[in-house]
Write an enzyme that holds these catalytic residues in place. Structure first.
Site, PDB file in Angstrom:
ATOM      1  CE  LYS A 209      17.199  61.645  -4.995  1.00  0.00           C
ATOM      2  NZ  LYS A 209      18.403  61.445  -4.187  1.00  0.00           N
ATOM      3  CE  LYS A 277      25.648  61.654  -8.078  1.00  0.00           C
ATOM      4  NZ  LYS A 277      24.731  60.950  -7.152  1.00  0.00           N
TER       5      LYS A 277
END
Length: 338
Positions: A209, A277
């Site tokens: 991811k 993030k």
């Protein structure tokens, strides 16, 4: 100094217990009947932009759902569909065989899953499964998997890509890390949300991811810069997007966001703070591996100051930020204070 025989015995016993727990989980996952609404209770932690749509697919398929969200009102639409609300992840796990989580940050993941007093793992029965779909630290995914195995449970890291539309349409790309047999066992649940891809052992789903986020970052920045260029050149930007969509510049980002940008659609499909993030986690790996990726470094530093529009998809924010000094009115949109 020789190790005392009693200590050696305790170490051997500890290894046998851990092996026994892992064997129990594998046996339960292999021998149990296929997952279905009639035999599997599902817990869902995190009912935000993504989680609410993903969870709704399971409810509509007939599964018994127990949900938790720190802001209970955000879970109300799912309660209206038939889900039960739990006051904590711990309480949720007592009513669940499989617990999904999709929250904001690694610290949130640690809190909802591993907290000894309120976390889900502490209350999950042996043979239970944790599935964390948050984009988080690969090292944390491995830590959760180890903690789950020690308790006779199993954990899968399964972050997703596809945004809010993919969540609503059940067409997400799911990157799963953990034992392949468990991932296959969970297929009836994953298939309701999208297509699952087994990427390897614990943490590999997270790595996949994160690589996905690096690719998307470059693609989305290219999209908005191309739109700005086309506009400055006097082109009809809508016509321009249609023209490039079937060529080499066509992309998923163009399909999902091009027309939304033109329509000033500011509904968040993904919060920019979460993207920052994600890239921050990537940068940790970059430093460890000794890679030189200046584009990632500049992108991270470029996005961090854009804190004025926390609820807007980051591609849209980047476009409007770039155009903030425009003297024309076609694209110009002032950046709001909140």
């Amino acid at each position: 100094m020789p190790v005392p025989r009693r200590l050696l015995h305790l170490r051997s016993l500890h290894r046998r217990i851990r092996y026994s727990h892992t064997s129990i989980v594998r046996h339960l996952m292999a021998s149990a009947e296929p997952i279905s609404p009639s035999n599997t209770r599902v817990g869902w932690i995190g009912t935000g932009v993504m989680g609410q749509s993903m969870c709704a697919h399971l409810i509509r398929a007939g599964y018994t759902l127990t949900v938790f969200n720190r802001t209970p009102s955000k879970a109300q639409p799912l309660v209206d569909l038939g889900a039960h609300f739990a006051p904590s992840p711990h309480a949720l796990a007592t009513r669940s065989d499989v617990v999904f989580s999709i929250v904001g940050y690694p610290s949130d993941v640690r809190s909802v899953l591993l907290d000894p007093a309120s976390g889900a793992l502490a209350a999950l029965r042996p043979g239970g499964v944790l599935v964390d779909m948050t984009t988080s630290e690969p090292s944390l995914a491995a830590e959760i998997a180890e903690a789950a195995a020690a308790k006779g449970c199993v954990s899968i890291d399964a972050p997703v890509s596809g945004g809010d539309r993919g969540a609503k349409n059940g067409t997400l790309a799911i990157f799963a890390g953990g034992e392949e047999s468990t991932v296959k066992k969970l297929e009836p649940l994953f298939s309701l949300m999208g297509k699952v891809n087994h990427m390897g052992g614990s943490g590999k789903g997270q790595f996949a991811k994160l690589a996905n986020q690096v690719t998307i970052a470059s693609t989305m920045v290219g999209l908005v810069e191309g739109m700005v260029y086309a506009h400055k050149a006097g082109l009809d930007v809508g016509l321009y997007l249609d023209a490039i969509s079937t060529g080499a510049a066509g992309s998923r980002s163009l399909d999902l966001y091009g027309k939304r940008i033109l329509k000033r659609d500011l509904d968040p499909g993904f919060f920019v703070n979460h993207f920052v993030k994600d890239l921050g986690i990537c940068l940790k790996s970059v430093r460890i591996w000794g890679l030189l990726c200046l584009a990632w470094l500049s992108r991270n530093s470029f996005m961090c100051p854009l804190g004025l529009m926390a609820k807007v998809t980051w591609a849209l924010r980047l476009l409007f930020w770039s155009l903030n000094d425009s003297t024309t009115s076609l694209f110009f949109l002032p950046i709001p204070e909140n």
